[in-house]
Design an enzyme around this catalytic site. Structure first.
Site, PDB file in Angstrom:
ATOM      1  N   ARG A  78       0.809  -1.291   0.009  1.00  0.00           N
ATOM      2  CA  ARG A  78      -0.031  -0.020  -0.137  1.00  0.00           C
ATOM      3  C   ARG A  78       1.012   1.483  -0.092  1.00  0.00           C
ATOM      4  O   ARG A  78       1.565   1.356   0.981  1.00  0.00           O
ATOM      5  CB  ARG A  78      -1.052  -0.029   1.216  1.00  0.00           C
ATOM      6  CG  ARG A  78      -1.676   1.152   1.475  1.00  0.00           C
ATOM      7  CD  ARG A  78      -2.735   1.029   2.595  1.00  0.00           C
ATOM      8  NE  ARG A  78      -3.559   2.412   2.886  1.00  0.00           N
ATOM      9  CZ  ARG A  78      -3.237   3.197   3.626  1.00  0.00           C
ATOM     10  NH1 ARG A  78      -2.574   2.997   4.895  1.00  0.00           N
ATOM     11  NH2 ARG A  78      -4.112   4.384   3.749  1.00  0.00           N
ATOM     12  N   HIS A 110      -2.789  11.082   0.868  1.00  0.00           N
ATOM     13  CA  HIS A 110      -2.382  10.742   2.077  1.00  0.00           C
ATOM     14  C   HIS A 110      -1.552  12.236   2.515  1.00  0.00           C
ATOM     15  O   HIS A 110      -0.465  12.395   2.667  1.00  0.00           O
ATOM     16  CB  HIS A 110      -1.341   9.563   2.135  1.00  0.00           C
ATOM     17  CG  HIS A 110      -1.030   8.898   3.358  1.00  0.00           C
ATOM     18  ND1 HIS A 110      -1.115   7.651   3.637  1.00  0.00           N
ATOM     19  CD2 HIS A 110      -0.636   9.572   4.540  1.00  0.00           C
ATOM     20  CE1 HIS A 110      -0.806   7.472   5.051  1.00  0.00           C
ATOM     21  NE2 HIS A 110      -0.448   8.736   5.507  1.00  0.00           N
ATOM     22  N   GLU A 119      -7.286   8.575   6.242  1.00  0.00           N
ATOM     23  CA  GLU A 119      -7.497   9.500   7.501  1.00  0.00           C
ATOM     24  C   GLU A 119      -7.924  10.647   7.254  1.00  0.00           C
ATOM     25  O   GLU A 119      -7.227  11.548   7.754  1.00  0.00           O
ATOM     26  CB  GLU A 119      -6.277   9.232   8.522  1.00  0.00           C
ATOM     27  CG  GLU A 119      -5.604   7.769   8.751  1.00  0.00           C
ATOM     28  CD  GLU A 119      -4.658   7.669   9.658  1.00  0.00           C
ATOM     29  OE1 GLU A 119      -3.867   8.658   9.835  1.00  0.00           O
ATOM     30  OE2 GLU A 119      -4.096   6.800  10.011  1.00  0.00           O
ATOM     31  N   ASN A 124      -7.412   1.898  10.049  1.00  0.00           N
ATOM     32  CA  ASN A 124      -6.205   1.920  10.577  1.00  0.00           C
ATOM     33  C   ASN A 124      -6.550   1.954  12.154  1.00  0.00           C
ATOM     34  O   ASN A 124      -6.922   2.713  12.916  1.00  0.00           O
ATOM     35  CB  ASN A 124      -5.663   3.344  10.310  1.00  0.00           C
ATOM     36  CG  ASN A 124      -5.153   3.552   8.691  1.00  0.00           C
ATOM     37  OD1 ASN A 124      -5.257   2.635   8.035  1.00  0.00           O
ATOM     38  ND2 ASN A 124      -4.758   4.367   8.305  1.00  0.00           N
ATOM     39  N   TYR A 174      -4.322   1.822  15.876  1.00  0.00           N
ATOM     40  CA  TYR A 174      -3.056   2.030  16.968  1.00  0.00           C
ATOM     41  C   TYR A 174      -3.268   1.898  18.404  1.00  0.00           C
ATOM     42  O   TYR A 174      -2.592   1.028  19.186  1.00  0.00           O
ATOM     43  CB  TYR A 174      -2.283   3.516  16.656  1.00  0.00           C
ATOM     44  CG  TYR A 174      -1.888   3.447  15.089  1.00  0.00           C
ATOM     45  CD1 TYR A 174      -0.552   2.956  14.823  1.00  0.00           C
ATOM     46  CD2 TYR A 174      -2.493   3.930  14.013  1.00  0.00           C
ATOM     47  CE1 TYR A 174       0.052   2.903  13.566  1.00  0.00           C
ATOM     48  CE2 TYR A 174      -2.058   3.976  12.837  1.00  0.00           C
ATOM     49  CZ  TYR A 174      -0.784   3.215  12.755  1.00  0.00           C
ATOM     50  OH  TYR A 174      -0.087   3.545  11.600  1.00  0.00           O
ATOM     51  N   GLU A 204      -3.511   0.017   8.236  1.00  0.00           N
ATOM     52  CA  GLU A 204      -2.486   0.342   9.128  1.00  0.00           C
ATOM     53  C   GLU A 204      -2.173  -0.302  10.457  1.00  0.00           C
ATOM     54  O   GLU A 204      -3.470  -0.195  11.080  1.00  0.00           O
ATOM     55  CB  GLU A 204      -2.249   1.926   9.142  1.00  0.00           C
ATOM     56  CG  GLU A 204      -1.769   2.501   7.993  1.00  0.00           C
ATOM     57  CD  GLU A 204      -1.385   4.142   8.179  1.00  0.00           C
ATOM     58  OE1 GLU A 204      -1.321   4.516   9.225  1.00  0.00           O
ATOM     59  OE2 GLU A 204      -1.786   4.716   7.306  1.00  0.00           O
TER      60      GLU A 204
HETATM   61  O1  IFM Z   1       2.567   7.785   9.995  1.00  0.00           O
HETATM   62  C1  IFM Z   1       1.171   7.831  10.126  1.00  0.00           C
HETATM   63  C2  IFM Z   1       0.503   7.472   8.776  1.00  0.00           C
HETATM   64  O2  IFM Z   1       0.843   8.584   7.904  1.00  0.00           O
HETATM   65  C3  IFM Z   1      -0.905   7.777   9.049  1.00  0.00           C
HETATM   66  N1  IFM Z   1      -1.456   7.067   9.987  1.00  0.00           N
HETATM   67  C4  IFM Z   1      -0.856   7.036  11.200  1.00  0.00           C
HETATM   68  C5  IFM Z   1       0.517   6.869  11.159  1.00  0.00           C
HETATM   69  C6  IFM Z   1       1.533   6.732  12.387  1.00  0.00           C
HETATM   70  O3  IFM Z   1       1.517   7.944  13.130  1.00  0.00           O
END
Ligand code: IFM
Length: 475
Positions: free
Chosen positions: A78, A122, A167, A297, A299, A374
Site C-alpha cells: 500500500r 495521504h 485518514e 487504521n 493504533y 495500518e
Molecule cells: O505515519 C502515520 C501515517 O501517515 C498515518 N497513520 C498513522 C501513522 C502513524 O502516526
C-alpha cells in the site's frame, strides 16, 4: 505448545507507506510543492525542523524497496501517490514524468507478484489548491475527482485496490482545527467544511474510478477509527461524552460514507458555529457510494469522561485547547491517561481495542468487507553490536494485534487483509524522523536499509499465513 493461528486462504499480508513520508525528491521530476513542504519548512512546525525533502530517498531507491517487499513475501503493498508529483498545481496540466514514476513502480510490483494498493491522497495537497482555500473550498473536491479519474485512466486495471483518502479525520481536524498538521490552521468552521469536502471528494472519486474502470474496480476509503470508551460505563454523563467524541471522530466520516447522513447530534451541537449549508442537495448521495472494502487504521484506544467544569482538565490525547481543539462539538470532555504500556508515540498498547473495533464495525455494517490498512508501532530502536535491530517490542506489538485480528475473524468479521505500518522508518509528520515505525530500519545518513527482527518475523507470517511465536526470528 499451542498450535499457531492460521488465517484464511487468500488473506492478504502487506505493508504500507505514504508518498511524503518516504519519497524525498521534493523538487525533482516536475513535482510541485505540497502543503507539507510548506508546513515542514515553517520554523517550529516539526521536531528538529525535519522536512520530507529527502526522507527515505525512495524516489531514487524504489527498485531496491520493491526488492525488499518481494523478499518479505508480501502479497500487497500500500503506497500513496503524491498528487503534486502527477499534477503539480492540483488542477490543470498533468506531469508525465510523475505519472511515469508511479507507473514504473506499479509494473515492478506486479512483476514481483505483489498487488498494488493505491492511496490517492495521504495528506500532500498541492499548495496551489491550499492557496485557494484547500479542503475548505468545495472546488478542491472536484479537482480531486479529476485527478482520480486521470490516475484510473493511467494506471487502470493494474491497481488492485483504489483507496481515495487516508485518514480524512487527520486532514480535516489536525490540519484545520488543531493545526498540528499542514496547513496548520485552527478554525473549527473551516475544519467542518473540510470534513464535508473530503467526504464529497471521496464519493466523487469513487464514481470517476468506476466510470473509467467499470464495476470490477475495487474501491476503498481508509479511516483512523477511534476506539473511545467511557471512564465509568455506568455514568450517563461519561457515556454521553463518548457519543460526542465518537461523532466527530468516527461518525463524521462513517455517517456520510456508509449511511448517507451526518450524525444528527454533531449537527445540533455545532449549530452555533455553522448551519452546515456547505452540505448541498444531493451531496450525501454522492458520499454514500458502495465500498468494496473499508480500510481501518488502528493504533490505540482512548478513555473519556464528562469534564466537571472546574480544575485542570485532562487532555491525554495531547491536544491543547489554546492551540485549537479537534474535538468539535465535544467541548466538555476530558481525555484520560490510559494505562500502559506505551509506544514511543506515548500511545497505549491495547490489542483488545482492535478486536472491539472490528466487532463493532461488523455489528453496524455486517455486509461491509474490512481491511486493516495500518497497524504498527514506533519504538526507540537500537542497532546492536551484531548489526541487527532486535525490536522485540515491535514484534510483540505486531504479534498481539494480529492475534486480536484473528479473534475478530473467529467471530465472523469479514477482514480481508492486514498491512503493517510501516515498511520503512520514515518522516513521521510533526515528529519528523524521531519516531521510527518501520519494520525495516533506515539510516538517514547513508540510506542503508536493515531488516529489523520484526521484518524477519513478519516475513514468516506472510509466507506461512500462520502466526509465528514472538521468538521465531531467523538468525
Ligand atoms: O505515519 C502515520 C501515517 O501517515 C498515518 N497513520 C498513522 C501513522 C502513524 O502516526
Amino acid at each position: 505448545m499451542s498450535t499457531p493461528r492460521t488465517f484464511p486462504d487468500g488473506f492478504v499480508w502487506g505493508s504500507a507507506t505514504a508518498s511524503y513520508q518516504i519519497e524525498g525528491g521534493a523538487t525533482e521530476g516536475g513535482r510541485g510543492p505540497s502543503i507539507w513542504d510548506t508546513f515542514s519548512h515553517t520554523p517550529g512546525k516539526t521536531l528538529n525542523g525535519d522536512t520530507g525533502d529527502v526522507a527515505d530517498d525512495h524516489y531514487h531507491r524504489w527498485q531496491e524497496d520493491v526488492e525488499h517487499i518481494k523478499n518479505l513475501g508480501l502479497g500487497a503493498y500500500r503506497f500513496s501517490i503524491a498528487w503534486p508529483r502527477v499534477q503539480p498545481g492540483g488542477s490543470g496540466e498533468f506531469n508525465p514524468e510523475g505519472i511515469a514514476f508511479y507507473s514504473g513502480l506499479v509494473d515492478a510490483l506486479i512483476e514481483a507478484g505483489v498487488k498494488p494498493v493505491v492511496t490517492l491522497y495521504h495528506w500532500d495537497l498541492p499548495q496551489e489548491l491550499e492557496d485557494q482555500g484547500g479542503w475548505a473550498n468545495r472546488e478542491t473536491a472536484y479537482a480531486f475527482a479529476r485527478y482520480a479519474r486521470r490516475m484510473a485512466e493511467e494506471l487502470g486495471a493494474r491497481i488492485d485496490t483504489w483507496t481515495t483518502l487516508n485518514e480524512p479525520w487527520c486532514s480535516a481536524l489536525l490540519g484545520y482545527a488543531s493545526g498540528v498538521h499542514a496547513p496548520g490552521l485552527t478554525d473549527q468552521v473551516t475544519a467542518l467544511r473540510a470534513i464535508h469536502h473530503l467526504n464529497l471528494a471521496h464519493g466523487l472519486a469513487v464514481r470517476e474510478i468506476r466510470d473509467v474502470l467499470g464495476e470490477q474496480a475495487k474501491t476503498s476509503l481508509t479511516l483512523n477509527l477511534h476506539v473511545i470508551r467511557p471512564d465509568d460505563p455506568s455514568s450517563d454523563a461519561d457515556v454521553e461524552a463518548v457519543r460526542e467524541a465518537d461523532e466527530i471522530a468516527n461518525g463524521a466520516f462513517l455517517g456520510p460514507v456508509l449511511d448517507g447522513a451526518y450524525p444528527a447530534g454533531l449537527i445540533e451541537r455545532t449549530s452555533g458555529l455553522t448551519d452546515w449549508s456547505f452540505v448541498e442537495d444531493g451531496d450525501l448521495e454522492i458520499t454514500n457510494q458502495p465500498l468494496d472494502v473499508l480500510g481501518v487504521n488502528y493504533y490505540s484506544t482512548a478513555r473519556v469522561r464528562r469534564y466537571a467544569g472546574s480544575g485542570e482538565r485532562q487532555q491525554a490525547d495531547g491536544h491543547k485547547d489554546s492551540e485549537g481543539s479537534p474535538w468539535i462539538g465535544a467541548d466538555d470532555i476530558e481525555f484520560l491517561q490510559q494505562p500502559g504500556p506505551y509506544t514511543a508515540m506515548g500511545w497505549n498498547i491495547e490489542p483488545q481495542g482492535l478486536t472491539d473495533l472490528l466487532l463493532s464495525l461488523h455489528e453496524s455494517y455486517p455486509d461491509q468487507p474490512l481491511m486493516i490498512t495500518e497497524n504498527g508501532a514506533a519504538f526507540d530502536d537500537e542497532v546492536s553490536a551484531d548489526g541487527r535491530v532486535h525490536d522485540d517490542l515491535r514484534v510483540a506489538y505486531l504479534h498481539d494485534h494480529v492475534e486480536a485480528l484473528g479473534q475478530a475473524l473467529d467471530k465472523g468479521v469479514d477482514v480481508r487483509g492486514y498491512f503493517a505500518w510501516s515498511l520503512l522508518d520514515n518522516f513521521e509528520w510533526a515528529y519528523g524522523y524521531d519516531r521510527r515505525f518501520g519494520i525495516i530500519r533506515v539510516d538517514y545518513d547513508t540510506q542503508l536499509r536493515t531488516w529489523k527482527d520484526s521484518a524477519h518475523w513478519y516475513r514468516k507470517l506472510a509466507t506461512t499465513n500462520s502466526v509465528p511465536a514472538v521468538t521465531d526470528i531467523e538468525a
